[in-house]
Write a protein that holds these residues in place. Structure first.
Motif, short mmCIF file in Angstrom:
data_model
loop_
_atom_site.label_atom_id
_atom_site.label_comp_id
_atom_site.label_asym_id
_atom_site.label_seq_id
_atom_site.Cartn_x
_atom_site.Cartn_y
_atom_site.Cartn_z
N ASN A 53 0.81 -1.21 0.00
CA ASN A 53 0.00 0.00 0.00
C ASN A 53 0.86 1.28 0.00
O ASN A 53 1.65 1.50 0.91
N TYR A 175 -7.52 7.22 12.53
CA TYR A 175 -7.24 5.93 11.90
C TYR A 175 -8.41 4.94 12.07
O TYR A 175 -8.92 4.77 13.17
N HIS A 228 -2.40 0.93 16.51
CA HIS A 228 -1.64 1.38 15.33
C HIS A 228 -0.34 2.09 15.66
O HIS A 228 -0.03 3.17 15.12
N GLU A 278 2.03 -6.73 11.61
CA GLU A 278 1.60 -6.61 10.21
C GLU A 278 2.67 -5.94 9.35
O GLU A 278 2.70 -6.14 8.14
N ASP A 332 -6.28 -3.68 1.59
CA ASP A 332 -5.08 -3.52 0.75
C ASP A 332 -4.29 -4.83 0.61
O ASP A 332 -3.26 -4.86 -0.05
N GLU A 355 -7.76 -11.78 9.64
CA GLU A 355 -8.45 -10.51 9.42
C GLU A 355 -9.11 -10.55 8.04
O GLU A 355 -8.51 -10.98 7.05
O1 KDG Z 1 -1.79 -0.30 4.58
C1 KDG Z 1 -2.01 -0.16 5.95
C2 KDG Z 1 -3.22 -0.91 6.39
O2 KDG Z 1 -3.13 -2.23 5.93
C3 KDG Z 1 -3.36 -0.92 7.87
O3 KDG Z 1 -3.64 0.39 8.28
C4 KDG Z 1 -4.45 -1.85 8.33
O4 KDG Z 1 -3.67 -1.79 10.60
C5 KDG Z 1 -4.34 -2.32 9.75
C6 KDG Z 1 -5.08 -3.53 10.10
O5 KDG Z 1 -4.86 -4.04 11.19
O6 KDG Z 1 -5.86 -3.99 9.28
#
Ligand code: KDG
Ligand code: MG
Length: 418
Positions: A53, A175, A228, A278, A332, A355
């Motif tokens: 992404n 976010y 995050h 992630e 993404d 997820e």
């Molecule tokens: O590209 C970034 C996203 O994949 C992210 O913000 C998603 O934190 C995320 C999640 O846990 O799905």
């Protein structure tokens, strides 16, 4: 190499089963995806996902310019050797661009092996260890009532696990609460938009939100929350303590964890289950988090962490320490990667949860898939390979559009972590 002129790169003799073409498809059906297509001389096609992404074209170039020429003539059956060749054979190793490229090749080679043998990939990985894969999806709202409505809608779709995110009083956009489910907050344009972030305001607000969500849903629904990477270890430890009664399934990405050791402070002060990873690309980035038992779930993604082969290696290490896999899978992460991840999920004992954010219809049309999501559970289906067919003509109608996640600054104007 060998002196035998009959032997080709990747071992063995040249033949109809060799990789004859490696193509990179960049398309934007609602959002940007990078897709790798490997074709053998006898016409077997393997698909891989290489979407990173906001840095899509960097991976496309790495694959086209530096990896594709190495693949032509190789034996696609040699999946592990190809992984080792691309990883150990390059002096500059690791990092998201390299590992996403290797991940795409690895997924495509497993797809080919499945098609050649007539087996779904999960069978080649040892067969199913469960009947279906538990999934969690997202619920979000600008305030608590909106969030609870969103949670109810998710429950009505049959999900047993849900990630809950809300707005924070005094902050504009936050976010995970963008309202644009297709893009896991991202804006089109050459320069990312900027948001204001205030960790103190978040920490004052979020324990009440999570408590309200638990009160609303009762004891059984699994609740997850993503911080995050915005907290210090001290802030994370305090948050963990304050939400222990909520009985979260996990609290995700409390710190950036580039320094794995800082998680020890969080761990020593709270029993809230911690999920991280992630943005990690290799087992080495989560090695001590796992072996020191500093986390409960590792969130490495099949695309960004070197494909099916490497995700399985991470899972194997994690299994020794009772750490479970809960792979990344927002919008993404393409349906190709989701397919690969669900094959791993069905066949890996310490896989806990996947997820699954879902996709708009057009994405399902471009990436036709055998996987399905029913009542909050995923199954890869039984098509040979990973079970993906890409409609290349349709994909070509959606050219790449530059787009980025927003960046966040604190109230004093300084940058904060994503
Ligand atoms: O590209 C970034 C996203 O994949 C992210 O913000 C998603 O934190 C995320 C999640 O846990 O799905
Ligand atoms: Mg996350």
């Amino acid at each position: 190499m060998t002196d035998d002129p009959q032997l080709s790169p990747g071992g063995g003799r040249p033949g109809a089963d060799r990789i004859a073409a490696a193509e990179v498809i960049v398309s934007s059906p609602g959002r940007n995806f990078v897709t790798l297509k490997l074709t053998t001389a006898d016409g077997v096609v393997g698909w891989g996902d290489a979407t990173l992404n906001g840095r899509e074209l960097a991976v496309a170039s790495y694959l086209r310019d530096h990896v594709a020429p190495l693949l032509i003539g190789r034996d696609p059956a040699r999946i592990e050797d190809t992984w080792q060749y691309l990883y150990r054979g390059a002096y500059w190793r690791r990092g998201p661009v390299t590992m996403t490229s290797i991940g795409a090749v690895d997924i495509a080679l497993w797809d080919i092996k499945g098609k050649v043998t007539g087996q779904p990939v999960y069978q080649l990985l040892g067969g199913a260890v469960r009947d279906r894969v538990l999934a969690y999806t997202h619920a979000a709202g600008r305030d608590v009532p909106a969030l609870l409505d969103s949670v109810d809608a998710v429950r009505e779709r049959g999900f047993e696990a849900v990630r809950v995110q809300t707005g924070v009083p005094g902050l504009g956009t936050v976010y995970g609460v963008s309202g644009d489910a297709a893009y896991e907050p991202a804006g089109r344009g050459v320069v990312p938009t900027e948001e204001v972030w205030d960790t103190d305001a978040y920490l004052r607000h979020i324990p009440g939100v999570l408590a309200a969500a638990r009160e609303h849903v009762g004891p059984e629904l699994k609740l997850l929350h993503d911080a995050h990477h915005r907290l210090t270890p001290g802030q994370a430890a305090r948050l963990g303590r304050r939400v222990e009664e909520v009985d979260l399934f996990w609290l995700e990405d409390v710190t950036p964890a580039e320094n794995q050791e800082v998680l020890r402070h969080v761990r020593n002060h709270t029993t809230v289950p911690l999920a991280i990873g992630e943005v990690f690309n290799t087992v080495w980035e989560c090695q001590s988090l796992i072996t020191e038992q500093l986390i409960d779930f590792v969130r490495t993604c099949v695309t960004h962490a070197g494909g099916i082969s490497h995700l399985r290696r991470i899972a194997a290490l994690a299994d020794l320490w009772q750490v479970k896999l809960g792979p990344h899978g927002p919008s993404d992460v393409s349906p190709v990667a989701l397919a690969a991840s669900v094959h791993v999920g069905l066949s890996t004992p310490n896989f806990a949860i996947q997820e699954y954010m879902g996709y708009p219809d057009v994405v399902h049309e471009v990436f036709r898939h055998s996987w399905s999501c029913t009542d909050g559970h995923l199954h890869p289906g039984d098509a040979p390979g990973i079970g993906i067919e890409v409609d290349e003509q349709l994909a070509a109608r959606f050219p790449y559009e530059q787009a980025y996640l927003p960046v966040a600054r604190r109230r004093d104007g300084s940058m904060t972590d994503w």
